[in-house]
Write a protein that holds these residues in place. Structure first.
Motif, PDB file in Angstrom:
ATOM      1  N   ASP A 110       3.227  -4.610   5.589  1.00 56.09           N
ATOM      2  CA  ASP A 110       3.028  -4.016   4.261  1.00 56.09           C
ATOM      3  C   ASP A 110       4.161  -4.399   3.283  1.00 56.09           C
ATOM      4  OD1 ASP A 110       1.353  -2.114   2.668  1.00 56.09           O
ATOM      5  OD2 ASP A 110       3.264  -1.052   2.506  1.00 56.09           O
ATOM      6  N   TYR A 111       5.227  -4.991   3.824  1.00 56.28           N
ATOM      7  CA  TYR A 111       6.392  -5.326   2.990  1.00 56.28           C
ATOM      8  C   TYR A 111       6.202  -6.669   2.296  1.00 56.28           C
ATOM      9  CZ  TYR A 111       9.417  -1.769   5.242  1.00 56.28           C
ATOM     10  OH  TYR A 111       9.988  -0.604   5.693  1.00 56.28           O
ATOM     11  N   ILE A 112       6.649  -6.755   1.048  1.00 53.17           N
ATOM     12  CA  ILE A 112       6.809  -8.047   0.366  1.00 53.17           C
ATOM     13  C   ILE A 112       8.309  -8.187   0.136  1.00 53.17           C
ATOM     14  CG2 ILE A 112       6.198  -9.476  -1.623  1.00 53.17           C
ATOM     15  CD1 ILE A 112       3.829  -7.557  -2.104  1.00 53.17           C
ATOM     16  N   ASN A 134       0.796  -1.240   0.000  1.00 48.97           N
ATOM     17  CA  ASN A 134       0.000   0.000   0.000  1.00 48.97           C
ATOM     18  C   ASN A 134       0.818   1.275   0.000  1.00 48.97           C
ATOM     19  OD1 ASN A 134      -2.735  -1.096   0.229  1.00 48.97           O
ATOM     20  ND2 ASN A 134      -1.980  -1.878   2.194  1.00 48.97           N
ATOM     21  N   LEU A 135       2.005   1.224   0.547  1.00 49.93           N
ATOM     22  CA  LEU A 135       2.793   2.444   0.790  1.00 49.93           C
ATOM     23  C   LEU A 135       3.182   3.183  -0.492  1.00 49.93           C
ATOM     24  CD1 LEU A 135       4.306   3.924   3.181  1.00 49.93           C
ATOM     25  CD2 LEU A 135       6.316   2.638   2.456  1.00 49.93           C
ATOM     26  N   GLU A 136       3.006   4.495  -0.465  1.00 54.33           N
ATOM     27  CA  GLU A 136       3.537   5.372  -1.540  1.00 54.33           C
ATOM     28  C   GLU A 136       4.637   6.216  -0.912  1.00 54.33           C
ATOM     29  OE1 GLU A 136       0.354   7.518  -3.924  1.00 54.33           O
ATOM     30  OE2 GLU A 136      -0.704   6.925  -2.117  1.00 54.33           O
ATOM     31  N   ILE A 181       8.011   9.286  -1.698  1.00 57.84           N
ATOM     32  CA  ILE A 181       8.834  10.159  -2.536  1.00 57.84           C
ATOM     33  C   ILE A 181      10.246  10.087  -1.972  1.00 57.84           C
ATOM     34  CG2 ILE A 181       9.340  12.533  -3.202  1.00 57.84           C
ATOM     35  CD1 ILE A 181       6.849  12.024  -4.539  1.00 57.84           C
ATOM     36  N   LEU A 182      11.194   9.779  -2.827  1.00 56.10           N
ATOM     37  CA  LEU A 182      12.600   9.658  -2.426  1.00 56.10           C
ATOM     38  C   LEU A 182      13.360  10.883  -2.911  1.00 56.10           C
ATOM     39  CD1 LEU A 182      11.547   6.716  -2.148  1.00 56.10           C
ATOM     40  CD2 LEU A 182      13.701   5.941  -3.123  1.00 56.10           C
ATOM     41  N   VAL A 183      14.091  11.514  -1.988  1.00 54.22           N
ATOM     42  CA  VAL A 183      14.886  12.695  -2.338  1.00 54.22           C
ATOM     43  C   VAL A 183      16.308  12.483  -1.818  1.00 54.22           C
ATOM     44  CG1 VAL A 183      15.117  15.197  -2.116  1.00 54.22           C
ATOM     45  CG2 VAL A 183      12.838  14.170  -2.046  1.00 54.22           C
TER      46      VAL A 183
HETATM   47  C1  T46 Z   1      11.705   1.572   1.384  1.00 51.83           C
HETATM   48  C2  T46 Z   1      13.104   1.980   1.124  1.00 51.83           C
HETATM   49  C3  T46 Z   1      13.213   3.103   0.126  1.00 51.83           C
HETATM   50  C4  T46 Z   1      12.034   1.371  11.246  1.00 51.83           C
HETATM   51  O1  T46 Z   1      12.065   0.999  12.447  1.00 51.83           O
HETATM   52  N1  T46 Z   1      11.143   2.344  10.872  1.00 51.83           N
HETATM   53  C5  T46 Z   1      11.077   2.792   9.590  1.00 51.83           C
HETATM   54  O2  T46 Z   1      10.266   3.696   9.313  1.00 51.83           O
HETATM   55  C6  T46 Z   1      11.946   2.208   8.604  1.00 51.83           C
HETATM   56  C7  T46 Z   1      11.878   2.667   7.163  1.00 51.83           C
HETATM   57  C8  T46 Z   1      12.799   1.218   9.000  1.00 51.83           C
HETATM   58  N2  T46 Z   1      12.840   0.822  10.308  1.00 51.83           N
HETATM   59  C9  T46 Z   1      13.822  -0.192  10.703  1.00 51.83           C
HETATM   60  C10 T46 Z   1      13.546  -1.593  10.159  1.00 51.83           C
HETATM   61  C11 T46 Z   1      14.933  -2.164   9.990  1.00 51.83           C
HETATM   62  O3  T46 Z   1      15.347  -2.745  11.195  1.00 51.83           O
HETATM   63  O4  T46 Z   1      15.096   0.178  10.176  1.00 51.83           O
HETATM   64  C12 T46 Z   1      15.816  -0.941   9.731  1.00 51.83           C
HETATM   65  C13 T46 Z   1      16.222  -0.793   8.253  1.00 51.83           C
HETATM   66  O5  T46 Z   1      15.040  -0.866   7.436  1.00 51.83           O
HETATM   67  P1  T46 Z   1      15.032  -1.574   6.002  1.00 51.83           P
HETATM   68  O6  T46 Z   1      15.938  -2.733   6.014  1.00 51.83           O
HETATM   69  O7  T46 Z   1      13.602  -1.845   5.634  1.00 51.83           O
HETATM   70  O8  T46 Z   1      15.648  -0.421   5.067  1.00 51.83           O
HETATM   71  P2  T46 Z   1      15.758  -0.351   3.495  1.00 51.83           P
HETATM   72  O9  T46 Z   1      16.721   0.718   3.196  1.00 51.83           O
HETATM   73  O10 T46 Z   1      15.991  -1.685   2.885  1.00 51.83           O
HETATM   74  O11 T46 Z   1      14.290   0.118   3.001  1.00 51.83           O
HETATM   75  C14 T46 Z   1      13.782   1.380   3.385  1.00 51.83           C
HETATM   76  C15 T46 Z   1      12.317   1.255   3.800  1.00 51.83           C
HETATM   77  O12 T46 Z   1      12.192   0.261   4.815  1.00 51.83           O
HETATM   78  C16 T46 Z   1      11.398   0.886   2.676  1.00 51.83           C
HETATM   79  O13 T46 Z   1      10.060   1.088   3.039  1.00 51.83           O
HETATM   80  O14 T46 Z   1      10.861   1.663   0.514  1.00 51.83           O
HETATM   81  O15 T46 Z   1      13.858   2.301   2.288  1.00 51.83           O
END
Ligand code: T46
Length: 138
Positions: free
Chosen positions: A118-120, A53-55, A57-59
């Motif tokens: 919400d993650y896949i 579901n999540l939308e 914007i990356l900056v």
């Molecule tokens: C995405 C891309 C662009 C949190 O506790 N709260 C948060 O809001 C987020 C985003 C992460 N976390 C924790 C969960 C993990 O233990 O931070 C850690 C790293 O998260 P993750 O491995 O999911 O990070 P990315 O860089 O692979 O992905 C992130 C976002 O999770 C994701 O929604 O679209 O950046």
């Protein structure tokens, strides 16, 4: 695959630049969460998931990085290297972030609070979720 990259309005004057982002004006959804990543090590690829579901914007507010977007059929790589550019990433898109410069700060504006359900995180599950058969991929 079409991607949407916004160019935000910098309010520059003799002191420097300022970019203001308002929900529904500059960002096309209600902003429920902002997070950012920095000190990303060389050769690291982050992401490897899609959202139901999540939308977002990356900056890349400092430095540069690349984003690979994949709808199950096609992939596209978008470079983020200006602090006034924003890449829209809708739901149902597999994303990978890579090629971070050592000084990169990637800031993300999100339409929902953090919700692991919400993650896949499995690519085959993602293809199933978006209804793409492996043979349909380019
Ligand atoms: C995405 C891309 C662009 C949190 O506790 N709260 C948060 O809001 C987020 C985003 C992460 N976390 C924790 C969960 C993990 O233990 O931070 C850690 C790293 O998260 P993750 O491995 O999911 O990070 P990315 O860089 O692979 O992905 C992130 C976002 O999770 C994701 O929604 O679209 O950046």
């Amino acid at each position: 695959m079409q991607t949407i990259k916004y160019t935000f309005q910098p309010h520059g004057d003799e002191r420097g630049q300022l970019v203001a982002l308002e929900e529904f004006n500059d960002i096309p959804f209600r902003i429920k969460r902002v997070y950012y990543m920095y000190d990303t090590l060389a050769n690291v690829v982050r992401g490897h998931h899609a959202h139901k579901n999540l939308e977002q914007i990356l900056v890349c507010v400092h430095g540069s990085c690349k984003i690979r977007l994949d709808n199950g059929k096609e992939k596209k790589v978008v470079a983020l290297e200006k602090p006034y550019e924003g890449l829209y990433v809708p739901n149902n898109i597999w994303r990978e972030m890579f090629d971070f410069s050592p000084d990169a700060v990637l800031m993300v504006f999100a339409s929902e609070i953090y919700d692991e359900s919400d993650y896949i995180r499995d690519y085959d599950e993602f293809l199933k979720f978006v209804g793409v058969k492996k043979d349909d991929r380019t």
